[in-house]
Design a protein around this motif. Structure first.
Motif, PDB file in Angstrom:
ATOM      1  N   GLY A  63       5.490  -5.369 -33.737  1.00  0.00           N
ATOM      2  CA  GLY A  63       6.353  -6.838 -34.263  1.00  0.00           C
ATOM      3  C   GLY A  63       5.216  -7.999 -33.654  1.00  0.00           C
ATOM      4  N   GLU A  64       5.884  -9.258 -33.699  1.00  0.00           N
ATOM      5  CA  GLU A  64       5.272 -10.497 -32.990  1.00  0.00           C
ATOM      6  C   GLU A  64       5.386 -10.541 -31.864  1.00  0.00           C
ATOM      7  OE1 GLU A  64       3.764 -12.452 -35.583  1.00  0.00           O
ATOM      8  OE2 GLU A  64       4.512 -11.936 -37.369  1.00  0.00           O
ATOM      9  N   PHE A  65       5.095  -9.512 -30.921  1.00  0.00           N
ATOM     10  CA  PHE A  65       5.225  -9.591 -29.474  1.00  0.00           C
ATOM     11  C   PHE A  65       3.718 -10.105 -28.860  1.00  0.00           C
ATOM     12  CE2 PHE A  65       6.961  -5.210 -30.805  1.00  0.00           C
ATOM     13  CZ  PHE A  65       8.287  -5.883 -31.277  1.00  0.00           C
ATOM     14  N   GLU A  66       4.069 -10.673 -27.557  1.00  0.00           N
ATOM     15  CA  GLU A  66       2.837 -11.431 -26.986  1.00  0.00           C
ATOM     16  C   GLU A  66       1.651 -10.437 -26.857  1.00  0.00           C
ATOM     17  OE1 GLU A  66       3.615 -13.677 -23.280  1.00  0.00           O
ATOM     18  OE2 GLU A  66       4.875 -14.742 -24.664  1.00  0.00           O
ATOM     19  N   ALA A  67       1.997  -9.365 -26.441  1.00  0.00           N
ATOM     20  CA  ALA A  67       0.971  -8.361 -26.202  1.00  0.00           C
ATOM     21  C   ALA A  67       1.631  -6.896 -26.367  1.00  0.00           C
ATOM     22  CB  ALA A  67       0.752  -8.376 -24.871  1.00  0.00           C
ATOM     23  N   ASP A  68       0.702  -5.805 -26.500  1.00  0.00           N
ATOM     24  CA  ASP A  68       1.084  -4.422 -26.330  1.00  0.00           C
ATOM     25  C   ASP A  68       1.904  -4.137 -24.948  1.00  0.00           C
ATOM     26  OD1 ASP A  68      -0.240  -3.985 -28.790  1.00  0.00           O
ATOM     27  OD2 ASP A  68      -2.222  -3.361 -27.786  1.00  0.00           O
ATOM     28  N   SER A  69       3.014  -3.236 -25.114  1.00  0.00           N
ATOM     29  CA  SER A  69       3.384  -3.239 -23.813  1.00  0.00           C
ATOM     30  C   SER A  69       3.890  -1.500 -23.698  1.00  0.00           C
ATOM     31  CB  SER A  69       4.821  -3.705 -23.321  1.00  0.00           C
ATOM     32  OG  SER A  69       5.777  -3.707 -24.465  1.00  0.00           O
ATOM     33  N   VAL A  70       3.986  -1.052 -22.643  1.00  0.00           N
ATOM     34  CA  VAL A  70       4.206   0.465 -22.549  1.00  0.00           C
ATOM     35  C   VAL A  70       5.471   0.754 -21.264  1.00  0.00           C
ATOM     36  CG1 VAL A  70       3.530   2.671 -22.081  1.00  0.00           C
ATOM     37  CG2 VAL A  70       1.759   0.998 -23.321  1.00  0.00           C
ATOM     38  N   ASP A  71       6.242   1.220 -21.676  1.00  0.00           N
ATOM     39  CA  ASP A  71       7.264   1.474 -20.712  1.00  0.00           C
ATOM     40  C   ASP A  71       7.193   2.922 -20.531  1.00  0.00           C
ATOM     41  OD1 ASP A  71       9.633   1.938 -19.413  1.00  0.00           O
ATOM     42  OD2 ASP A  71      11.014   1.001 -20.649  1.00  0.00           O
ATOM     43  N   LYS A 114       7.689   5.410 -13.807  1.00  0.00           N
ATOM     44  CA  LYS A 114       6.214   5.250 -13.654  1.00  0.00           C
ATOM     45  C   LYS A 114       5.535   4.177 -14.256  1.00  0.00           C
ATOM     46  CE  LYS A 114       2.242   8.127 -13.977  1.00  0.00           C
ATOM     47  NZ  LYS A 114       1.403   8.159 -15.006  1.00  0.00           N
ATOM     48  N   LYS A 115       4.450   3.670 -13.572  1.00  0.00           N
ATOM     49  CA  LYS A 115       3.581   2.636 -14.148  1.00  0.00           C
ATOM     50  C   LYS A 115       2.352   3.070 -14.705  1.00  0.00           C
ATOM     51  CE  LYS A 115       2.660  -1.804 -13.189  1.00  0.00           C
ATOM     52  NZ  LYS A 115       3.239  -2.578 -14.230  1.00  0.00           N
ATOM     53  N   GLY A 122      -5.135   4.231 -18.342  1.00  0.00           N
ATOM     54  CA  GLY A 122      -4.053   4.638 -19.302  1.00  0.00           C
ATOM     55  C   GLY A 122      -3.974   3.743 -20.280  1.00  0.00           C
ATOM     56  N   MET A 123      -3.494   2.263 -19.925  1.00  0.00           N
ATOM     57  CA  MET A 123      -3.409   1.366 -21.027  1.00  0.00           C
ATOM     58  C   MET A 123      -4.707   1.310 -22.040  1.00  0.00           C
ATOM     59  SD  MET A 123      -0.959  -0.557 -21.861  1.00  0.00           S
ATOM     60  CE  MET A 123      -0.913  -1.525 -23.260  1.00  0.00           C
ATOM     61  N   ASN A 124      -5.792   1.550 -21.328  1.00  0.00           N
ATOM     62  CA  ASN A 124      -7.156   1.542 -22.408  1.00  0.00           C
ATOM     63  C   ASN A 124      -7.061   2.475 -23.179  1.00  0.00           C
ATOM     64  OD1 ASN A 124      -8.419  -0.737 -21.389  1.00  0.00           O
ATOM     65  ND2 ASN A 124      -9.480   0.370 -19.840  1.00  0.00           N
ATOM     66  N   PHE A 136      -3.076  -5.049 -40.097  1.00  0.00           N
ATOM     67  CA  PHE A 136      -2.327  -6.092 -39.395  1.00  0.00           C
ATOM     68  C   PHE A 136      -2.863  -6.364 -38.027  1.00  0.00           C
ATOM     69  CE2 PHE A 136       1.153  -2.838 -38.905  1.00  0.00           C
ATOM     70  CZ  PHE A 136       0.786  -2.413 -37.609  1.00  0.00           C
ATOM     71  N   THR A 137      -2.282  -7.503 -37.489  1.00  0.00           N
ATOM     72  CA  THR A 137      -2.486  -7.972 -35.720  1.00  0.00           C
ATOM     73  C   THR A 137      -1.270  -7.935 -35.046  1.00  0.00           C
ATOM     74  OG1 THR A 137      -2.404 -10.062 -36.617  1.00  0.00           O
ATOM     75  CG2 THR A 137      -4.587  -9.305 -36.622  1.00  0.00           C
ATOM     76  N   LEU A 138      -0.441  -7.286 -35.467  1.00  0.00           N
ATOM     77  CA  LEU A 138       0.877  -7.050 -34.753  1.00  0.00           C
ATOM     78  C   LEU A 138       0.699  -6.194 -33.569  1.00  0.00           C
ATOM     79  CD1 LEU A 138       3.364  -5.937 -37.628  1.00  0.00           C
ATOM     80  CD2 LEU A 138       3.070  -8.360 -36.581  1.00  0.00           C
ATOM     81  N   ASN A 139       1.595  -6.568 -32.501  1.00  0.00           N
ATOM     82  CA  ASN A 139       1.513  -5.765 -31.104  1.00  0.00           C
ATOM     83  C   ASN A 139       2.608  -4.734 -31.189  1.00  0.00           C
ATOM     84  OD1 ASN A 139      -0.587  -7.010 -29.936  1.00  0.00           O
ATOM     85  ND2 ASN A 139       0.298  -8.787 -29.419  1.00  0.00           N
ATOM     86  N   ALA A 140       2.561  -3.887 -30.099  1.00  0.00           N
ATOM     87  CA  ALA A 140       3.068  -2.779 -30.136  1.00  0.00           C
ATOM     88  C   ALA A 140       4.037  -2.508 -28.936  1.00  0.00           C
ATOM     89  CB  ALA A 140       2.604  -1.194 -30.172  1.00  0.00           C
ATOM     90  N   ARG A 141       5.213  -2.246 -28.845  1.00  0.00           N
ATOM     91  CA  ARG A 141       6.311  -1.933 -27.732  1.00  0.00           C
ATOM     92  C   ARG A 141       6.389  -0.345 -27.844  1.00  0.00           C
ATOM     93  NH1 ARG A 141      11.104  -5.756 -28.319  1.00  0.00           N
ATOM     94  NH2 ARG A 141      10.326  -7.615 -27.381  1.00  0.00           N
ATOM     95  N   VAL A 142       5.960   0.183 -26.435  1.00  0.00           N
ATOM     96  CA  VAL A 142       5.945   1.459 -26.433  1.00  0.00           C
ATOM     97  C   VAL A 142       6.793   2.105 -25.451  1.00  0.00           C
ATOM     98  CG1 VAL A 142       4.619   3.698 -26.402  1.00  0.00           C
ATOM     99  CG2 VAL A 142       3.633   1.832 -27.636  1.00  0.00           C
ATOM    100  N   ARG A 143       7.689   2.969 -25.645  1.00  0.00           N
ATOM    101  CA  ARG A 143       8.457   3.545 -24.732  1.00  0.00           C
ATOM    102  C   ARG A 143       8.034   5.227 -24.667  1.00  0.00           C
ATOM    103  NH1 ARG A 143      13.162   1.644 -26.088  1.00  0.00           N
ATOM    104  NH2 ARG A 143      14.019   3.470 -26.794  1.00  0.00           N
ATOM    105  N   SER A 144       7.891   5.666 -23.570  1.00  0.00           N
ATOM    106  CA  SER A 144       7.582   7.236 -23.569  1.00  0.00           C
ATOM    107  C   SER A 144       8.164   7.662 -22.432  1.00  0.00           C
ATOM    108  CB  SER A 144       5.925   7.325 -23.385  1.00  0.00           C
ATOM    109  OG  SER A 144       5.711   8.530 -23.346  1.00  0.00           O
ATOM    110  N   GLU A 145       8.903   9.065 -22.814  1.00  0.00           N
ATOM    111  CA  GLU A 145       9.583   9.939 -21.911  1.00  0.00           C
ATOM    112  C   GLU A 145       9.080  11.241 -21.854  1.00  0.00           C
ATOM    113  OE1 GLU A 145      13.996  10.351 -22.319  1.00  0.00           O
ATOM    114  OE2 GLU A 145      13.669   7.841 -21.918  1.00  0.00           O
ATOM    115  N   ASN A 146       8.716  11.701 -20.654  1.00  0.00           N
ATOM    116  CA  ASN A 146       8.441  13.266 -20.300  1.00  0.00           C
ATOM    117  C   ASN A 146       9.738  13.866 -19.785  1.00  0.00           C
ATOM    118  OD1 ASN A 146       5.623  13.153 -20.987  1.00  0.00           O
ATOM    119  ND2 ASN A 146       5.108  12.709 -18.816  1.00  0.00           N
ATOM    120  N   ASN A 147       9.599  15.342 -20.195  1.00  0.00           N
ATOM    121  CA  ASN A 147      10.766  15.877 -19.614  1.00  0.00           C
ATOM    122  C   ASN A 147      10.062  16.743 -18.609  1.00  0.00           C
ATOM    123  OD1 ASN A 147       9.546  17.893 -20.889  1.00  0.00           O
ATOM    124  ND2 ASN A 147      11.328  18.963 -21.881  1.00  0.00           N
ATOM    125  N   PHE A 148       8.742  16.565 -17.983  1.00  0.00           N
ATOM    126  CA  PHE A 148       8.094  17.101 -16.948  1.00  0.00           C
ATOM    127  C   PHE A 148       7.264  16.172 -15.905  1.00  0.00           C
ATOM    128  CE2 PHE A 148       3.975  17.407 -18.822  1.00  0.00           C
ATOM    129  CZ  PHE A 148       4.378  16.912 -20.180  1.00  0.00           C
TER     130      PHE A 148
END
Ligand code: DP6
Length: 328
Positions: free
Chosen positions: A51-59, A63-64, A69-71, A86-98
């Motif tokens: 989407g038209e987000f300010e920057a890519d973000s990872v949740d 953990k941070k 990792g961001m690279n 396109f030049t859109l940015n991404a919002r990413v959410r990632s969850e491990n079960n370990f």
């Protein structure tokens, strides 16, 4: 505007014939072919929205994500942006079960699920080979996690890496071995795989010998899997893992991934082999062992591990990563 989002999951993929060495670090192009299996109990789920987000973000929840990792994440996102035009940015959410960064191949499932989700969210229709090559940009072993089952990552010869991706040789049902994931330590590994590979290349006298051993081990392992010969696979895979760690120990400064419990597991596996119970026993870049045994021997393994007070999680072999919900 239509929302560009998708959810995907992938399973951690552990090396049976290990990947340890890059001929191109920026593209994660390996020195040699490798072979791995995906583990059903170790799963990452990833949600991605463009989407038209300010920057890519990872949740990542609690953990941070560190800058390195961001690279890695950006390498995949940049490649998807180029393909999508396109030049859109991404919002990413990632969850491990370990536990992440414990030698339990979290980067493989993390980057594989990210590649699957970000591609689908962008509305792209890519082949599994193309998604595997994209996931490779984030982490080498993720190339194998995309295809799952018994996965062969072909090193490829091209400079741009387009022929360096994994293919599934046998699916998860081909040989339903029982997997024991032994968690001897939950702390993050001391030396990352990338740093470890670099240090071994620069300072281990066993570097070339290891790469040559992998070239011989791969066809041998494939033959053993095709024939469902566990004794043969265990001999080949266990030696391959030992050689990886011997090389790490021989680097300067030495890289010691094992903990005392890791050696106890090795001893137990040797004892069992003398009793005619053959197990694959392999360690990625960490102290936690992965054991593979025949389902008929699982109860013996369980009672021996329990007697030693070793903590484990049982699993089956997992298939390919999957998109749960596409762009809409
Ligand atoms: C020991 O895939 O974590 O697990 O490409 O630098 O992210 P990067 O490395 P990574 O390395 C895995 C190494 C290994 C062996 C294997 O999985 O084959």
């Amino acid at each position: 505007m239509t929302s560009l989002c998708a959810d995907a999951y992938a399973y951690a993929n552990i090396g049976i014939v290990k990947y340890w060495g890059k001929r191109n670090e920026a593209l994660n192009l390996p020195c040699a072919d490798s072979l791995g299996i995906s583990i059903e109990a170790l799963c990452t789920r990833c949600f991605c929205e463009w989407g038209e987000f300010e920057a890519d973000s990872v949740d990542l929840g609690a953990k941070k994500l560190d800058p390195a990792g961001m690279n890695r994440v950006r390498r995949i996102l940049d490649a998807v942006r180029t393909l999508a035009g396109f030049t859109l940015n991404a919002r990413v959410r990632s969850e491990n079960n370990f536990e992440p960064s414990s030698g339990l191949a979290s980067s493989s499932s993390g980057m594989a699920s990210l590649a699957l989700a970000s591609v689908r969210a962008a509305g792209l229709e890519l082949s599994s080979a193309e998604i595997s090559a994209l996931a490779r940009l984030g982490s080498g072993s993720a190339a194998r996690a995309v295809v799952g089952g018994w996965a062969h990552w072909q090193r490829g010869t091209r400079e741009d890496g387009h022929d360096s991706y994994a293919v599934q040789l046998f699916d998860e049902g081909h040989w339903p071995l029982r997997i024991f994931v032994l968690v001897v330590s939950k702390t993050a590994k001391k030396v990352s795989s990338t740093q470890g590979m670099r240090r071994c290349a620069e300072s281990s006298p066993f570097w070339d010998a290891f790469q040559e051993a992998c070239a011989a081990d791969l066809p041998r392992a494939v033959q053993a899997i095709a024939a469902q010969d566990l004794q043969e696979l265990a001999q080949c895979a266990n030696a391959n893992s030992m050689r990886l760690h011997a090389m790490c120990l021989s680097a300067q400064p030495a890289i010691v991934y094992w903990e005392p419990e890791s050696l106890r597991v090795i001893e137990l596996v040797e004892l069992l082999a003398h009793e005619g119970i053959h197990c694959v026993c392999t360690f990625d870049a960490g102290p936690n062992a992965i054991l593979l045994c025949d389902p008929k021997d699982a109860h013996v393994l369980r009672s021996r591990l329990d007697a030693q007070g070793l903590v484990y999680r049982e699993s089956g072999i997992a298939g390919a990563g999957r998109v749960i919900q596409g762009a809409h």
